[in-house]
Design an enzyme around this catalytic site. Sequence first.
Site, PDB file in Angstrom:
ATOM      1  N   GLY A 278      -5.930  -6.877  -8.281  1.00  0.00           N
ATOM      2  CA  GLY A 278      -5.465  -7.579  -7.089  1.00  0.00           C
ATOM      3  C   GLY A 278      -5.258  -9.055  -7.367  1.00  0.00           C
ATOM      4  CG  MET A 279      -3.770 -13.194  -5.119  1.00  0.00           C
ATOM      5  SD  MET A 279      -2.909 -13.768  -3.669  1.00  0.00           S
ATOM      6  CE  MET A 279      -3.976 -13.281  -2.331  1.00  0.00           C
TER       7      MET A 279
ATOM      8  CG  ASP B 299     -11.135   5.632  -4.318  1.00  0.00           C
ATOM      9  OD1 ASP B 299     -11.659   4.760  -3.588  1.00  0.00           O
ATOM     10  OD2 ASP B 299     -10.474   6.592  -3.870  1.00  0.00           O
TER      11      ASP B 299
ATOM     12  CB  THR C 285      -6.204  -7.217   1.512  1.00  0.00           C
ATOM     13  OG1 THR C 285      -5.119  -6.720   0.719  1.00  0.00           O
ATOM     14  CG2 THR C 285      -7.450  -7.308   0.670  1.00  0.00           C
TER      15      THR C 285
ATOM     16  CB  THR D 174     -12.256 -12.105   5.585  1.00  0.00           C
ATOM     17  OG1 THR D 174     -11.237 -12.663   6.408  1.00  0.00           O
ATOM     18  CG2 THR D 174     -12.930 -10.979   6.365  1.00  0.00           C
ATOM     19  CG  ASP D 175     -10.357 -16.463   7.718  1.00  0.00           C
ATOM     20  OD1 ASP D 175     -10.174 -15.448   6.997  1.00  0.00           O
ATOM     21  OD2 ASP D 175      -9.409 -17.064   8.246  1.00  0.00           O
TER      22      ASP D 175
ATOM     23  CE1 TYR E 139      -9.311  -7.447   5.116  1.00  0.00           C
ATOM     24  CE2 TYR E 139      -9.372  -9.465   6.424  1.00  0.00           C
ATOM     25  CZ  TYR E 139      -9.461  -8.825   5.198  1.00  0.00           C
ATOM     26  OH  TYR E 139      -9.688  -9.557   4.062  1.00  0.00           O
TER      27      TYR E 139
ATOM     28  CE  LYS F 116     -13.601  -8.125   3.127  1.00  0.00           C
ATOM     29  NZ  LYS F 116     -13.620  -7.742   1.684  1.00  0.00           N
TER      30      LYS F 116
ATOM     31  CD1 TRP G  10      -5.934 -18.018   6.466  1.00  0.00           C
ATOM     32  CD2 TRP G  10      -4.649 -19.840   6.603  1.00  0.00           C
ATOM     33  NE1 TRP G  10      -5.723 -18.293   7.797  1.00  0.00           N
ATOM     34  CE2 TRP G  10      -4.942 -19.397   7.907  1.00  0.00           C
ATOM     35  CE3 TRP G  10      -3.863 -20.978   6.443  1.00  0.00           C
ATOM     36  CZ2 TRP G  10      -4.464 -20.049   9.048  1.00  0.00           C
ATOM     37  CZ3 TRP G  10      -3.399 -21.627   7.575  1.00  0.00           C
ATOM     38  CH2 TRP G  10      -3.687 -21.163   8.858  1.00  0.00           C
TER      39      TRP G  10
HETATM   40  N1  LIG Z   1      -5.882 -12.513   0.663  1.00  0.00           N
HETATM   41  C1  LIG Z   1      -6.561 -13.243   1.552  1.00  0.00           C
HETATM   42  O1  LIG Z   1      -6.005 -14.132   2.217  1.00  0.00           O
HETATM   43  C2  LIG Z   1      -8.036 -13.008   1.757  1.00  0.00           C
HETATM   44  C3  LIG Z   1      -8.688 -13.760   2.755  1.00  0.00           C
HETATM   45  C4  LIG Z   1     -10.058 -13.554   2.950  1.00  0.00           C
HETATM   46  C5  LIG Z   1     -10.750 -12.634   2.175  1.00  0.00           C
HETATM   47  N2  LIG Z   1     -10.075 -11.904   1.233  1.00  0.00           N
HETATM   48  C6  LIG Z   1     -10.844 -10.925   0.465  1.00  0.00           C
HETATM   49  O2  LIG Z   1     -10.685 -11.232  -0.909  1.00  0.00           O
HETATM   50  C7  LIG Z   1     -10.778 -10.024  -1.693  1.00  0.00           C
HETATM   51  C8  LIG Z   1      -9.613  -9.948  -2.658  1.00  0.00           C
HETATM   52  O3  LIG Z   1      -8.417  -9.927  -1.899  1.00  0.00           O
HETATM   53  P1  LIG Z   1      -6.963 -10.074  -2.534  1.00  0.00           P
HETATM   54  O4  LIG Z   1      -6.246 -11.043  -1.701  1.00  0.00           O
HETATM   55  O5  LIG Z   1      -7.043 -10.247  -4.008  1.00  0.00           O
HETATM   56  O6  LIG Z   1      -6.392  -8.636  -2.162  1.00  0.00           O
HETATM   57  P2  LIG Z   1      -5.536  -7.606  -3.016  1.00  0.00           P
HETATM   58  O7  LIG Z   1      -4.547  -8.321  -3.849  1.00  0.00           O
HETATM   59  O8  LIG Z   1      -5.063  -6.597  -2.019  1.00  0.00           O
HETATM   60  O9  LIG Z   1      -6.638  -6.957  -3.971  1.00  0.00           O
HETATM   61  C9  LIG Z   1      -7.497  -5.932  -3.573  1.00  0.00           C
HETATM   62  C10 LIG Z   1      -7.501  -4.883  -4.649  1.00  0.00           C
HETATM   63  O10 LIG Z   1      -8.360  -3.821  -4.240  1.00  0.00           O
HETATM   64  C11 LIG Z   1      -7.697  -2.603  -4.534  1.00  0.00           C
HETATM   65  N3  LIG Z   1      -8.197  -1.482  -3.747  1.00  0.00           N
HETATM   66  C12 LIG Z   1      -7.781  -1.037  -2.540  1.00  0.00           C
HETATM   67  N4  LIG Z   1      -8.456   0.064  -2.193  1.00  0.00           N
HETATM   68  C13 LIG Z   1      -9.328   0.326  -3.198  1.00  0.00           C
HETATM   69  C14 LIG Z   1     -10.282   1.349  -3.442  1.00  0.00           C
HETATM   70  N5  LIG Z   1     -10.480   2.338  -2.554  1.00  0.00           N
HETATM   71  N6  LIG Z   1     -10.994   1.312  -4.579  1.00  0.00           N
HETATM   72  C15 LIG Z   1     -10.804   0.321  -5.480  1.00  0.00           C
HETATM   73  N7  LIG Z   1      -9.894  -0.659  -5.329  1.00  0.00           N
HETATM   74  C16 LIG Z   1      -9.169  -0.657  -4.193  1.00  0.00           C
HETATM   75  C17 LIG Z   1      -6.250  -2.906  -4.235  1.00  0.00           C
HETATM   76  O11 LIG Z   1      -5.403  -1.922  -4.783  1.00  0.00           O
HETATM   77  P3  LIG Z   1      -3.980  -1.615  -4.025  1.00  0.00           P
HETATM   78  O12 LIG Z   1      -3.221  -2.901  -4.057  1.00  0.00           O
HETATM   79  O13 LIG Z   1      -3.409  -0.522  -4.863  1.00  0.00           O
HETATM   80  O14 LIG Z   1      -4.350  -1.206  -2.629  1.00  0.00           O
HETATM   81  C18 LIG Z   1      -6.108  -4.280  -4.878  1.00  0.00           C
HETATM   82  O15 LIG Z   1      -5.830  -4.180  -6.254  1.00  0.00           O
HETATM   83  C19 LIG Z   1     -10.844  -8.889  -0.676  1.00  0.00           C
HETATM   84  O16 LIG Z   1     -12.174  -8.500  -0.517  1.00  0.00           O
HETATM   85  C20 LIG Z   1     -10.347  -9.508   0.621  1.00  0.00           C
HETATM   86  O17 LIG Z   1     -10.891  -8.882   1.757  1.00  0.00           O
HETATM   87  C21 LIG Z   1      -8.748 -12.073   1.000  1.00  0.00           C
END
Ligand SMILES: NC(=O)c1ccc[n+]([C@@H]2O[C@H](COP(=O)([O-])OP(=O)(O)OC[C@H]3O[C@@H](n4cnc5c(N)ncnc54)[C@H](OP(=O)(O)O)[C@@H]3O)[C@@H](O)[C@H]2O)c1
Length: 295
Positions: A10-11, A39, A65, A104-105, A128, A132, A153
């Site tokens: 992921g990102m 998974d 996400t 998350t916020d 969401y 979380k 964000w």
């Molecule tokens: N992005 C934001 O603005 C933000 C803000 C606050 C908190 N966060 C938190 O930061 C963390 C990282 O977020 P990110 O932005 O990097 O999101 P992301 O790019 O969607 O990364 C999440 C990863 O988890 C994978 N995933 C989904 N379901 C899964 C499962 N059942 N088992 C294992 N892996 C799984 C996704 O795969 P797929 O892509 O194939 O689904 C993706 O590779 C998360 O916990 C998110 O809640 C993010």
Amino acid sequence: MRVLVTGSCGMLGRLVCSSLSAEHTVLATDIVGECEQLDISNTDRVFEVFGRFQPETVIHCAAMTDVDGCERDPDRAYLVNAIGTWNIACACAHFGCPVVYVSTDYVFDGTKDSPYTEFDKPNPINVYGASKLAGEEAVRDLCAKHFIVRTSWVIAPHGKNFALTILNLAKQRIVENETDKPLTIVADQIGSPTYAKDLAQFLSSLVGSPLYGIYHFTNSGYCSWYEFASKVIEFAGIDQVKVVPIKSEDWPTPTRRPKYSVLRHYRLELLGRDNVRDWKEAVRELVSEWTTAKQ
Ligand SMILES: NC(=O)c1ccc[n+]([C@@H]2O[C@H](COP(=O)([O-])OP(=O)(O)OC[C@H]3O[C@@H](n4cnc5c(N)ncnc54)[C@H](OP(=O)(O)O)[C@@H]3O)[C@@H](O)[C@H]2O)c1
């Protein structure tokens, strides 16, 4: 140390793995992608992977996400964000290793008019955020040695995020000769952008630390989505495409979002360790990296 990372494709997970790799042995896992397939909603598989790798710390980035997707499919959201995190927390408790959980916020309702601290009470207003928060509760209840790091964000030069969406939309307007069509962006939701690179470094710094607990981590300062988009466009030197502020009502989505979700880094402040750079500096760096990569 042996560090297991979930959601490593992921990102954020990608940058966490690169930030860790110089000092630690990393097991990068995700549901799909070029890494160990894990998974997190599959209990047996979680215990099997933990048993084999014997992690000494887990950085848990995996999540569903897609905020609107969570609203449409709450079962999936709870399966991944609540049960998946519960599996990780159970395995961490069983194998005796600390867990770093990224939250998350959106656990807050956004009705406060000053920044949320780690001591404010969560009250999520969408699926969401609620799923979380259920993950936070699992980690807190099952693992004494936990870090819960709330962020908001998140942006990076890769993955799906607001800064890249704005850059790509602006580019599209130019290529398609539609520069008379402005980008209309919500101006009445306030939060703090977070560069995934800064967050990844912070998460990595927690490996081996005994200072467990809840932390808020974003870049410093805050803005509306409109101000955020305007800075992205300005730093990219795009002056042909205009950004116009609109109200949330004029951008209907299936999900209620907090109007105000600025996270104060109160724990870091009190510890005298809050030295995170300003969001505009981080956005400037991201845009410059994006521009270089496009050349
Ligand atoms: N992005 C934001 O603005 C933000 C803000 C606050 C908190 N966060 C938190 O930061 C963390 C990282 O977020 P990110 O932005 O990097 O999101 P992301 O790019 O969607 O990364 C999440 C990863 O988890 C994978 N995933 C989904 N379901 C899964 C499962 N059942 N088992 C294992 N892996 C799984 C996704 O795969 P797929 O892509 O194939 O689904 C993706 O590779 C998360 O916990 C998110 O809640 C993010």
